[in-house]
Design a protein around this motif. Structure first.
Motif, short mmCIF file in Angstrom:
data_model
loop_
_atom_site.label_atom_id
_atom_site.label_comp_id
_atom_site.label_asym_id
_atom_site.label_seq_id
_atom_site.Cartn_x
_atom_site.Cartn_y
_atom_site.Cartn_z
N UNK A 68 46.15 -28.10 -69.52
CA UNK A 68 47.53 -27.66 -69.34
C UNK A 68 47.71 -26.82 -68.08
N UNK A 69 46.64 -26.11 -67.70
CA UNK A 69 46.70 -25.30 -66.49
C UNK A 69 46.44 -26.13 -65.24
N UNK A 70 46.01 -27.38 -65.44
CA UNK A 70 45.80 -28.28 -64.31
C UNK A 70 44.46 -28.16 -63.63
N UNK A 71 43.45 -27.63 -64.35
CA UNK A 71 42.13 -27.50 -63.75
C UNK A 71 41.39 -28.83 -63.82
N UNK A 72 41.22 -29.46 -62.67
CA UNK A 72 40.57 -30.76 -62.65
C UNK A 72 39.08 -30.65 -62.94
N UNK A 73 38.49 -29.45 -62.83
CA UNK A 73 37.06 -29.32 -63.10
C UNK A 73 36.70 -29.69 -64.53
N UNK A 74 37.70 -29.80 -65.38
CA UNK A 74 37.46 -30.22 -66.75
C UNK A 74 36.86 -31.63 -66.78
N UNK A 75 37.14 -32.43 -65.76
CA UNK A 75 36.59 -33.79 -65.70
C UNK A 75 35.08 -33.79 -65.52
N UNK A 76 34.54 -32.75 -64.93
CA UNK A 76 33.09 -32.66 -64.70
C UNK A 76 32.43 -31.71 -65.69
N UNK A 77 33.16 -31.32 -66.70
CA UNK A 77 32.65 -30.35 -67.67
C UNK A 77 31.76 -31.01 -68.72
N UNK A 78 30.66 -30.36 -69.05
CA UNK A 78 29.80 -30.84 -70.14
C UNK A 78 30.56 -30.83 -71.46
N UNK A 79 31.48 -29.85 -71.61
CA UNK A 79 32.24 -29.73 -72.85
C UNK A 79 32.98 -31.01 -73.20
N UNK A 80 33.45 -31.69 -72.19
CA UNK A 80 34.22 -32.91 -72.41
C UNK A 80 33.43 -33.94 -73.21
N UNK A 81 32.11 -33.91 -73.06
CA UNK A 81 31.26 -34.92 -73.68
C UNK A 81 30.63 -34.42 -74.98
N UNK A 82 30.94 -33.22 -75.42
CA UNK A 82 30.38 -32.68 -76.66
C UNK A 82 31.20 -33.06 -77.89
N UNK A 83 32.41 -33.51 -77.69
CA UNK A 83 33.27 -33.92 -78.80
C UNK A 83 32.72 -35.18 -79.44
N UNK A 84 32.66 -35.19 -80.77
CA UNK A 84 32.16 -36.37 -81.48
C UNK A 84 33.29 -37.31 -81.88
N UNK A 85 34.52 -36.98 -81.51
CA UNK A 85 35.73 -37.73 -81.86
C UNK A 85 35.83 -37.94 -83.38
N UNK A 86 35.59 -36.87 -84.11
CA UNK A 86 35.69 -36.94 -85.58
C UNK A 86 37.15 -36.83 -86.04
N UNK A 87 38.03 -36.40 -85.17
CA UNK A 87 39.47 -36.31 -85.42
C UNK A 87 39.87 -35.17 -86.36
N UNK A 88 39.00 -34.23 -86.64
CA UNK A 88 39.39 -33.09 -87.47
C UNK A 88 40.46 -32.27 -86.74
N UNK A 89 40.27 -32.00 -85.47
CA UNK A 89 41.26 -31.25 -84.69
C UNK A 89 42.59 -32.01 -84.64
N UNK A 90 42.50 -33.29 -84.52
CA UNK A 90 43.70 -34.15 -84.49
C UNK A 90 44.49 -33.98 -85.78
N UNK A 91 43.77 -34.02 -86.90
CA UNK A 91 44.42 -33.91 -88.21
C UNK A 91 44.95 -32.51 -88.50
N UNK A 92 44.29 -31.51 -87.97
CA UNK A 92 44.68 -30.12 -88.30
C UNK A 92 45.62 -29.47 -87.31
N UNK A 93 45.88 -30.11 -86.21
CA UNK A 93 46.77 -29.50 -85.22
C UNK A 93 48.19 -29.40 -85.80
#
Length: 170
Positions: free
Chosen positions: A58-83
């Protein structure tokens, strides 16, 4: 007066954010409540903080594209369901990964898995140990996938070529 580097960065950030918003319009509904981070099973074992990732986007930081964090998500969708705002964090993360791959930021471990997928049609190929476990459970040694239907690899190859997946993932 902005420098050309600032202008280039600004244009790149706008491009990434614009693409995200065009496909993940709900991203703008995020109010940084942290329900995503608090419910994330991966975040309990890794450095992944979905709220922080969403904030960076949301802040527009493109460094998120090179972040290790981006690849730690298991896509379990818990955050999706609870948002509570339906910001759809998992969709945002998947879209970010697609952008990251296109821009050459895919991590080596993920490139290796992508190559396995291209070569075998599976992310985790069957080995003797897995065959034995399946057999001990009363299952066929091979699951009903490309392992059982190797002719399907030809269809997979067609899809990989049409989408450019193999080229993008190295």
């Amino acid at each position: 007066m902005p420098t050309s580097i600032q202008e280039s960065r600004s244009r790149a950030v706008e491009t990434v954010l614009d693409e995200l918003i065009s496909h993940s319009r709900n991203l703008l509904k995020c109010v940084q409540c942290g329900a995503c981070t608090g419910s994330c099973p991966s975040g309990r074992r890794t450095q992944l903080r979905v709220r922080r990732l969403m904030e960076k986007v949301l802040m527009g930081f493109e460094d998120v594209l090179n972040s290790d964090d981006l690849w730690l998500c298991t896509t379990c969708y818990v955050c999706f369901d609870r948002c509570p705002r339906d910001a759809q964090p998992t969709s945002v993360i998947k879209r970010l990964r697609n952008i990251a791959v296109r821009k050459g930021f895919m991590k080596a471990a993920h490139q290796k898995v992508a190559r396995l997928f291209c070569d075998t049609g599976h992310l985790v190929p069957i080995n003797d140990e897995v065959r034995a476990v399946r057999k001990s459970l009363g299952l066929s040694e091979l699951p009903p996938t490309v392992h059982s239907y190797p002719e399907s690899l030809k269809e997979l190859e067609t899809i990989l070529e049409a989408t450019g997946f193999r080229r993008m993932t190295g």
